[in-house]
Design a protein around this motif. Structure first.
Motif, short mmCIF file in Angstrom:
data_model
loop_
_atom_site.label_atom_id
_atom_site.label_comp_id
_atom_site.label_asym_id
_atom_site.label_seq_id
_atom_site.Cartn_x
_atom_site.Cartn_y
_atom_site.Cartn_z
N GLU A 58 0.83 -1.21 0.00
CA GLU A 58 0.00 0.00 0.00
C GLU A 58 0.86 1.26 0.00
OE1 GLU A 58 -3.73 1.88 2.49
OE2 GLU A 58 -2.89 -0.04 3.06
N LEU A 59 0.45 2.26 -0.77
CA LEU A 59 1.13 3.54 -0.85
C LEU A 59 0.84 4.34 0.42
CD1 LEU A 59 2.74 5.60 -2.56
CD2 LEU A 59 0.55 6.36 -3.48
N ILE A 60 1.89 4.79 1.08
CA ILE A 60 1.74 5.57 2.31
C ILE A 60 1.84 7.06 2.00
CG2 ILE A 60 2.73 6.07 4.58
CD1 ILE A 60 3.66 3.14 4.63
N MET A 61 2.87 7.45 1.28
CA MET A 61 3.08 8.84 0.89
C MET A 61 3.59 8.86 -0.54
SD MET A 61 5.03 10.49 4.12
CE MET A 61 4.26 10.57 5.72
N LYS A 62 3.35 9.97 -1.20
CA LYS A 62 3.81 10.11 -2.57
C LYS A 62 4.67 11.37 -2.67
CE LYS A 62 2.06 10.07 -7.28
NZ LYS A 62 0.87 10.04 -8.12
N GLN A 63 5.83 11.24 -3.30
CA GLN A 63 6.73 12.36 -3.47
C GLN A 63 6.02 13.51 -4.17
OE1 GLN A 63 10.29 11.33 -5.58
NE2 GLN A 63 11.10 13.39 -5.52
N GLY A 64 6.21 14.72 -3.61
CA GLY A 64 5.64 15.91 -4.21
C GLY A 64 4.23 16.24 -3.73
N GLU A 65 3.57 15.33 -3.03
CA GLU A 65 2.23 15.59 -2.49
C GLU A 65 2.36 16.48 -1.26
OE1 GLU A 65 -0.12 12.30 -1.11
OE2 GLU A 65 -0.84 11.89 -3.11
N PRO A 66 1.54 17.53 -1.17
CA PRO A 66 1.58 18.34 0.06
C PRO A 66 1.13 17.49 1.25
CG PRO A 66 -0.02 19.21 -1.53
CD PRO A 66 0.58 17.98 -2.13
N SER A 67 1.72 17.76 2.41
CA SER A 67 1.35 17.00 3.59
C SER A 67 1.63 17.82 4.84
CB SER A 67 2.16 15.70 3.65
OG SER A 67 1.81 14.97 4.81
N ASP A 68 0.86 17.59 5.87
CA ASP A 68 1.10 18.22 7.16
C ASP A 68 1.37 17.14 8.22
OD1 ASP A 68 -1.40 17.14 7.36
OD2 ASP A 68 -2.37 18.95 8.09
N THR A 69 1.83 15.98 7.75
CA THR A 69 2.09 14.86 8.64
C THR A 69 3.46 14.25 8.35
OG1 THR A 69 1.14 13.22 7.13
CG2 THR A 69 -0.36 14.25 8.70
#
Length: 84
Positions: A58-69
Motif C-alpha cells: 500500500e502507498l503511504i506517501m507520494k513524493q511531491g504531495e503536500p502533507s502536514d504529517t
C-alpha cells in the motif's frame, strides 16, 4: 486528502489509548528526531498521534504531495522509491 489516501489501499486507523501512547513514546525516543525531547512532551505528541496500519504494497506517501504529517514506522518494512 485523507479520503484520497484511504482510496489507495486498505489502511486501518487504530485508536490511541493511554497504553498505546506509552508504546508510541518508546518508539519516538528511539528516533533521532525526538531523542532530546522530554518524556512529558513526547506523551503529549503521542496522545495526538494516529496509529495507522497499512497493508503490504500500500502507498503511504507520494513524493511531491503536500502533507502536514510525517510517519514513524513502528514495525514492518517500507520501500522508498523515487517517483521521478
Amino acid at each position: 486528502m485523507e479520503s484520497d489516501r484511504a482510496n489507495r489501499g486498505f489502511m486501518k486507523e487504530i485508536p490511541v489509548d493511554a497504553n498505546m501512547a506509552d508504546t508510541i513514546v518508546i518508539e519516538l525516543q528511539q528516533s533521532s528526531l525526538f531523542r532530546d525531547v522530554k518524556e512529558p512532551d513526547l506523551k503529549v505528541i503521542a496522545l495526538s498521534a494516529r496509529m495507522i496500519q497499512y497493508s503490504e504494497g500500500e502507498l503511504i506517501m507520494k513524493q511531491g504531495e503536500p502533507s502536514d504529517t510525517f510517519a514513524v514506522i513502528a514495525s514492518g518494512e517500507v520501500v522508498v522509491r523515487d517517483g521521478r
